[in-house]
Each structure stands twice: as C-alpha cells, then as structure tokens.
Design a protein around this motif. Structure first.
Motif, PDB file in Angstrom:
ATOM      1  N   UNK A  97       1.604 -16.493 -20.843  1.00  0.00           N
ATOM      2  CA  UNK A  97       3.245 -16.568 -20.427  1.00  0.00           C
ATOM      3  C   UNK A  97       3.622 -17.496 -19.481  1.00  0.00           C
ATOM      4  N   UNK A  98       2.530 -17.706 -18.313  1.00  0.00           N
ATOM      5  CA  UNK A  98       2.803 -18.437 -17.241  1.00  0.00           C
ATOM      6  C   UNK A  98       2.237 -19.772 -17.535  1.00  0.00           C
ATOM      7  N   UNK A  99       2.596 -20.771 -17.237  1.00  0.00           N
ATOM      8  CA  UNK A  99       2.402 -22.173 -17.516  1.00  0.00           C
ATOM      9  C   UNK A  99       2.553 -23.044 -16.178  1.00  0.00           C
ATOM     10  N   UNK A 100       1.288 -22.919 -15.404  1.00  0.00           N
ATOM     11  CA  UNK A 100       1.317 -23.290 -14.362  1.00  0.00           C
ATOM     12  C   UNK A 100       1.235 -24.995 -14.164  1.00  0.00           C
ATOM     13  N   UNK A 101       1.572 -25.486 -13.129  1.00  0.00           N
ATOM     14  CA  UNK A 101       1.367 -27.055 -12.794  1.00  0.00           C
ATOM     15  C   UNK A 101      -0.056 -26.979 -12.042  1.00  0.00           C
ATOM     16  N   UNK A 102      -0.334 -28.320 -11.969  1.00  0.00           N
ATOM     17  CA  UNK A 102      -1.830 -28.713 -11.314  1.00  0.00           C
ATOM     18  C   UNK A 102      -1.654 -28.089  -9.911  1.00  0.00           C
ATOM     19  N   UNK A 103      -0.438 -28.143  -9.312  1.00  0.00           N
ATOM     20  CA  UNK A 103      -0.593 -27.763  -7.873  1.00  0.00           C
ATOM     21  C   UNK A 103      -0.603 -26.172  -7.543  1.00  0.00           C
ATOM     22  N   UNK A 104      -0.228 -25.588  -8.802  1.00  0.00           N
ATOM     23  CA  UNK A 104      -0.297 -24.217  -8.746  1.00  0.00           C
ATOM     24  C   UNK A 104      -1.624 -23.502  -9.011  1.00  0.00           C
ATOM     25  N   UNK A 105      -2.487 -24.270  -9.611  1.00  0.00           N
ATOM     26  CA  UNK A 105      -3.849 -23.895 -10.076  1.00  0.00           C
ATOM     27  C   UNK A 105      -4.814 -23.690  -8.687  1.00  0.00           C
ATOM     28  N   UNK A 106      -5.559 -22.725  -8.723  1.00  0.00           N
ATOM     29  CA  UNK A 106      -6.343 -22.419  -7.704  1.00  0.00           C
ATOM     30  C   UNK A 106      -7.583 -23.278  -7.745  1.00  0.00           C
ATOM     31  N   UNK A 107      -8.011 -23.529  -8.901  1.00  0.00           N
ATOM     32  CA  UNK A 107      -9.314 -24.529  -9.051  1.00  0.00           C
ATOM     33  C   UNK A 107      -9.951 -24.421 -10.306  1.00  0.00           C
ATOM     34  N   UNK A 108     -10.879 -25.095 -10.643  1.00  0.00           N
ATOM     35  CA  UNK A 108     -11.561 -24.937 -12.078  1.00  0.00           C
ATOM     36  C   UNK A 108     -12.889 -24.316 -11.618  1.00  0.00           C
ATOM     37  N   UNK A 109     -13.680 -23.812 -12.805  1.00  0.00           N
ATOM     38  CA  UNK A 109     -14.960 -23.290 -12.525  1.00  0.00           C
ATOM     39  C   UNK A 109     -15.981 -24.297 -12.223  1.00  0.00           C
ATOM     40  N   UNK A 110     -16.777 -24.143 -11.201  1.00  0.00           N
ATOM     41  CA  UNK A 110     -17.858 -24.890 -10.617  1.00  0.00           C
ATOM     42  C   UNK A 110     -19.407 -24.104 -10.755  1.00  0.00           C
ATOM     43  N   UNK A 111     -19.275 -22.638 -10.677  1.00  0.00           N
ATOM     44  CA  UNK A 111     -20.582 -22.194 -10.624  1.00  0.00           C
ATOM     45  C   UNK A 111     -20.277 -20.884 -11.385  1.00  0.00           C
ATOM     46  N   UNK A 112     -21.238 -20.363 -12.107  1.00  0.00           N
ATOM     47  CA  UNK A 112     -21.080 -19.118 -13.200  1.00  0.00           C
ATOM     48  C   UNK A 112     -22.421 -18.627 -12.727  1.00  0.00           C
ATOM     49  N   UNK A 113     -22.195 -17.129 -12.504  1.00  0.00           N
ATOM     50  CA  UNK A 113     -23.556 -16.465 -12.029  1.00  0.00           C
ATOM     51  C   UNK A 113     -23.248 -15.091 -12.839  1.00  0.00           C
ATOM     52  N   UNK A 114     -24.138 -15.093 -14.060  1.00  0.00           N
ATOM     53  CA  UNK A 114     -23.676 -13.869 -15.002  1.00  0.00           C
ATOM     54  C   UNK A 114     -24.231 -12.474 -14.341  1.00  0.00           C
ATOM     55  N   UNK A 115     -23.255 -11.722 -14.393  1.00  0.00           N
ATOM     56  CA  UNK A 115     -23.354 -10.096 -13.545  1.00  0.00           C
ATOM     57  C   UNK A 115     -23.476 -10.299 -12.030  1.00  0.00           C
ATOM     58  N   UNK A 116     -23.062 -11.761 -11.673  1.00  0.00           N
ATOM     59  CA  UNK A 116     -23.044 -11.841 -10.196  1.00  0.00           C
ATOM     60  C   UNK A 116     -22.270 -11.088  -9.259  1.00  0.00           C
ATOM     61  N   UNK A 117     -21.016 -10.662 -10.044  1.00  0.00           N
ATOM     62  CA  UNK A 117     -19.927  -9.925  -9.401  1.00  0.00           C
ATOM     63  C   UNK A 117     -20.673  -8.435  -9.135  1.00  0.00           C
ATOM     64  N   UNK A 118     -21.342  -7.919 -10.130  1.00  0.00           N
ATOM     65  CA  UNK A 118     -21.977  -6.548 -10.049  1.00  0.00           C
ATOM     66  C   UNK A 118     -23.028  -6.630  -8.754  1.00  0.00           C
ATOM     67  N   UNK A 119     -23.915  -7.535  -8.737  1.00  0.00           N
ATOM     68  CA  UNK A 119     -24.721  -7.629  -7.533  1.00  0.00           C
ATOM     69  C   UNK A 119     -24.251  -7.736  -6.288  1.00  0.00           C
ATOM     70  N   UNK A 120     -22.954  -8.552  -6.213  1.00  0.00           N
ATOM     71  CA  UNK A 120     -22.473  -8.661  -5.147  1.00  0.00           C
ATOM     72  C   UNK A 120     -21.719  -7.577  -4.465  1.00  0.00           C
ATOM     73  N   UNK A 121     -21.222  -6.574  -5.444  1.00  0.00           N
ATOM     74  CA  UNK A 121     -20.662  -5.569  -5.154  1.00  0.00           C
ATOM     75  C   UNK A 121     -21.807  -4.626  -4.440  1.00  0.00           C
ATOM     76  N   UNK A 122     -23.122  -4.620  -4.968  1.00  0.00           N
ATOM     77  CA  UNK A 122     -24.117  -3.806  -4.567  1.00  0.00           C
ATOM     78  C   UNK A 122     -24.746  -4.265  -3.255  1.00  0.00           C
ATOM     79  N   UNK A 123     -24.736  -5.645  -3.177  1.00  0.00           N
ATOM     80  CA  UNK A 123     -25.254  -6.123  -1.715  1.00  0.00           C
ATOM     81  C   UNK A 123     -24.427  -5.969  -0.661  1.00  0.00           C
TER      82      UNK A 123
END
Length: 521
Positions: free
Chosen positions: A102-128
C-alpha cells in the motif's frame, strides 16, 4: 605444521569477520546501511524466516531490485522487490505475496537495496549476541589474554633478577602488574587499548541487553484530514435547471436522472482508500454496496469519483420491502470513503444523501459536503530504544551487533598480543625446556658438586625429567656463562643435563673433585 596452518587460517577468518563487522557497524552508524533479520514468508523462496540481510543505501534504484523501506510512524522495515514506478514513487511487492504494498515510497524514502544475504544469519546473530554468549566471550578474553601474557613474560622477569638473588631459595613468581611492566612499550600500549576496547564492548553488552529492543512512547498525531464531496448528474435540456448538468448541493430530480457521479477530494496522510455506500429505510432495513476496491496512493492528496445507480438502489429497497412489509421510501444513502494510513487511526468521512421517489437531496445542504478532523489523537507507539548519550542515536539492536563486533576485535587483539609476546621470548633450548617443564623446575644459584657424589651427564633433558618423576624429585636449574644446567640429586648420585656442553668448562659443576664420575646415559 598442519595445526599451525589451521590456526593461521582460523585467525585470517576471524580477522575477515571482524573487518566486515567493523565496516557494517560504521555504515550503520553513518546511516548508510542497515541490518535486517527477515520475519515472515512474503519473500519466499528468495528469503526465509531468520535470514540476515545487509541493506546499503544506493544512489538510484530500478525494477527488479530488492529494496527496504520503513513503514511511516513505526520501526517496522519492509523488504520487498521493486516491480514498477520510478524514483518519485516505487511500487513494491513480495515475491510470495498476492497484493502490492500500500505504501509507494520514493527513492529518498528507501533505506537501501540488498547487498549481502546470509541464510539463517539472523538466527545465529541472536544466538551469538545473547547475554550468556557475550558474557562468556568477555570472561574468556580477560582470563586467557592476560594469563597467557603473564606466563610468558614472567620467565624473562625471573632471568633479569637471577643475579640479584642472595640465597638458594626459589624465585618468587611475579603477578600480572609485574608482567605488564616487563612488556615492551608497543605491547603495553596494545594491551591498554585492548582492555579499553573490552570495557567499551562489555558496557555496550550491558546497555543493549538490559532492556527490550523497542519501548513504548506516547505520541500525539494531528491528522488534519479533510474530505470534500460534490456530485453531478446529466439532466439534459430541461426548464428545471439552468444547464444540462445538476450540481451539488442542488437536488437531482428522479424524472431527469437515474445516475449521479459523486466526487471526493482528500487531503491528509498517504495510505489506501476504499469506497462503499450503506442503504437504509425508515423500517430498519440496511445493506452495504461496495463502490470501489482498495486503492493505494502517495502524497497528501487524492481525488476520486464513484457512480451511484439510483434505479438499482430503489430496486434493492423495493425487493426488501416486499419481503419485510416495511416502507421502501425514503432511502438513506451514506457514502463513506474509508482512508487507511500507517501514521494514525482510519479516517472515515461520510456523505449522507436522501433518495425519495421524486428527488435526491442532501440533508444539511452545503455544510454536509465537507468533512474535516483536526483533533489531536493520543496514541502509544513502539519506538526503538536508544542507548548511550542522546546525540548518539544508537539503537539497542545496533548496539548488540556492535558489541559482538567489538568483543571479536578485542579477542583478536588479545590473541595478537599473545603471539607477539611469544615471538619476543627466547627460542633456544633452555627456553623451550622452561616452557614445557615449568612444573618440575626450581631455580637456584650455581652450586658445586657435593664431595664424593658421582655426576652422571644425560644426553637429553627428557631423560632427566623421567628420572625426576621416577624418584619424585624436582629439577634444580641455573645458568652461567651461556650454559644452562639442570640437575636431579637423589641420595647418592647427581644427574645432570647442560644445554651447551662444549662450554661446560665455565659451569660451576665443572669444578669437580677427583672422585667425580661422569657417565653419559
């Protein structure tokens, strides 16, 4: 050799991870990047729940890229794929979602684009970054780093003090402060910086984990929403009107028009809008007729038009009256455009019309065509909890990531100090013996051979160590004129090993009596 290679590879890997964490942490603090742990299934099968994604701000964006934006008025980050639009207004959609955002952000509203993807990295980060793991890392760093340097520098301290000893008592071991004082200036500075880094990381651990990631905050949002209604109807050339179009707030005579167009102009926060009409009769009959599906819009203005089929409305009321026996007229029409926004409560202005057999009119005339709301709405919203001074703007989530990176850097720094300290220690045979057999050695002043006791020279120190263990004795140790002497004395025999036998003529035990017996074993 293989173990040494594995250790070096491990050190390189840890150094690479530390550098990566440092770069990402600096980018996060500078507002040029963000670390997102995915939650949900909207991006399956590209992302799964618990993956870690690093978002980096880009100068421009294009269709097909995965980008992130923050929902207005909340801390929730949406990570979806760009499927349309331009730099002024992008259309995003999850790969596993049936509807667009429903939200249609402009370029300045975007935080950024994906540069690095680590599968299940969020789970391990929470553990570490859990309190238990970080506490264990801190404890291990302080104990192993300080203890290792103390043990390796202690022996050099003893060597410098040996000539000042005035008795045959064993040398008293120095503490950590003495070992620290024996370090070179460079190592002392490195040790101090490592301790400071450890303290900072430990402080961040305490600040980041002593509270939740988000905290409730009271906020007043002034909606300032405004909706203006108007309607028109084609009535043809008739003496009832000055022209061929009937306009609000004039009544629309049923004999001249079966349909009218209702126009609405909205001003307020961006969001989505859905239009419906509720029909009612004096007897209590009610029904809802949808007029337009949900439509998303950006900006603070939106204009739309819906068509009211008056003949169809009359037919619905007539059919209900035939079943219930209730009066079918007049018919009340309540037209409601419902505006949903992410920054506050829904805005639901209503236009009330009255449909009689002869005409359609607006109760209240022109005043009913404009609906506004300027009241302040008090609400409690979750906001990211910040740690440290106010001007830092460091959130608890980023503090957890930074504390893990700083602890890892401190661990690497302590390991480097240990390696440097080991390089500075002597690498000759005597030093190797002192490191390996420290528990068996007792340092004493040089002493002559006892009268009448045979002296047996052994070819390796390992043999001397076995003799000491067999008889339950300690190995007496001293050095003089670049010769280190190790002896084991039982009741009748002295067993000896010297590191430089070719210079043994200067050793104190070389002053032997005629009764000495030297046997190499």
């Amino acid at each position: 050799m293989q173990n040494r290679l594995l250790r070096r590879l491990g050190m390189c890997l840890l150094a690479a991870v530390a550098v990566l964490l440092t770069v990402v942490g600096a980018a996060v603090l500078a507002g040029q990047a963000a670390v997102v742990s995915t939650d949900g299934v909207s991006m399956n099968p590209f992302y799964y729940d618990g993956d870690l994604v690093v978002i980096v701000r880009a100068p421009s964006y294009s269709v097909g890229q995965i980008a992130a934006y923050r929902l207005p008025g909340s801390n929730e980050v949406v990570l979806h794929r760009i499927i349309g639009g331009d730099q002024d207004s992008f259309v995003l959609k999850g790969d596993n979602s049936q509807s667009i955002d429903t939200v249609m952000p402009s370029a300045k509203d975007l935080i950024g684009r994906e540069r690095l993807h680590i599968p299940q990295g969020g789970v391990w980060l929470d553990r570490l970054t859990s309190p238990l793991t970080l506490s264990l890392m801190t404890f291990t760093l302080l104990v192993s780093g300080g203890g290792a340097i103390t043990r390796r520098r202690r022996r050099r301290r003893q060597n410098r003090q040996r000539r000042a000893e005035m008795s045959r008592h064993t040398v008293t071991r120095t503490g950590f402060s003495a070992a620290l004082g024996a370090l070179s200036p460079m190592l002392r500075v490195g040790t101090a910086l490592t301790l400071v880094l450890t303290v900072i990381a430990s402080t961040l651990v305490v600040l980041a984990w002593t509270g939740p990631l988000n905290q409730a905050a009271s906020a007043e949002s002034v909606s300032g929403a405004r909706m203006e209604f108007s309607y028109t109807a084609e009535v043809g050339d008739s003496p009832a009107y000055d022209g061929t179009v009937a306009e609000s707030p004039d009544p629309v005579f049923r004999s001249l028009a079966d349909t009218i167009e209702v126009h609405f102009a909205y001003q307020g926060a961006q969001g989505s809008i859905t239009v419906s009409a509720e029909l009612s009769t004096p007897g209590g009959w009610r029904t809802t007729v949808p007029l337009s599906p949900s439509t998303s819009f950006t900006g603070n203005q939106y204009q739309g038009t819906v068509e009211l089929d008056l003949a169809t409305f009359e037919e619905k009321a007539r059919a209900a009256s035939a079943v219930t026996g209730l009066p079918e007229s007049p018919i009340g029409i309540t037209l409601t455009p419902r505006v949903q926004t992410a920054t506050g409560p829904d805005f639901e202005p209503a236009l009330t019309l009255e449909l009689a057999p002869l005409q359609l009119s607006v109760p209240g005339a022109a005043d009913a065509l404009t609906v506004t709301t300027d009241a302040s709405v008090g609400q409690t919203i979750p906001v990211p909890r910040t740690v440290g001074p106010e001007n830092w703007n460091l959130t608890a989530a980023n503090a957890r990531i930074m504390s893990a990176g700083l602890l890892l850097l401190a661990f690497l720094a302590a390991t480097t100090l240990v390696l440097l300290a080991r390089r500075n220690t002597p690498v000759d045979e005597g030093a190797a013996i002192r490191r390996r057999y420290a528990a068996l050695l007792v340092r004493v002043h040089p002493m002559p051979a006892p009268q009448g006791r045979p002296v047996i020279d052994v070819t390796t120190f390992a043999t001397l160590a076995k003799l000491a263990e067999r008889y339950g004795l300690l190995v007496l140790h001293w050095d003089r004129s670049d010769v280190e002497t190790f002896v084991v004395q039982d009741e009748n025999t002295t067993y000896r090993y010297r590191t430089n036998p070719e210079t043994s003529s200067t050793d104190a035990l070389a002053v032997a009596t005629e009764n000495d017996t030297r046997i190499n074993i």
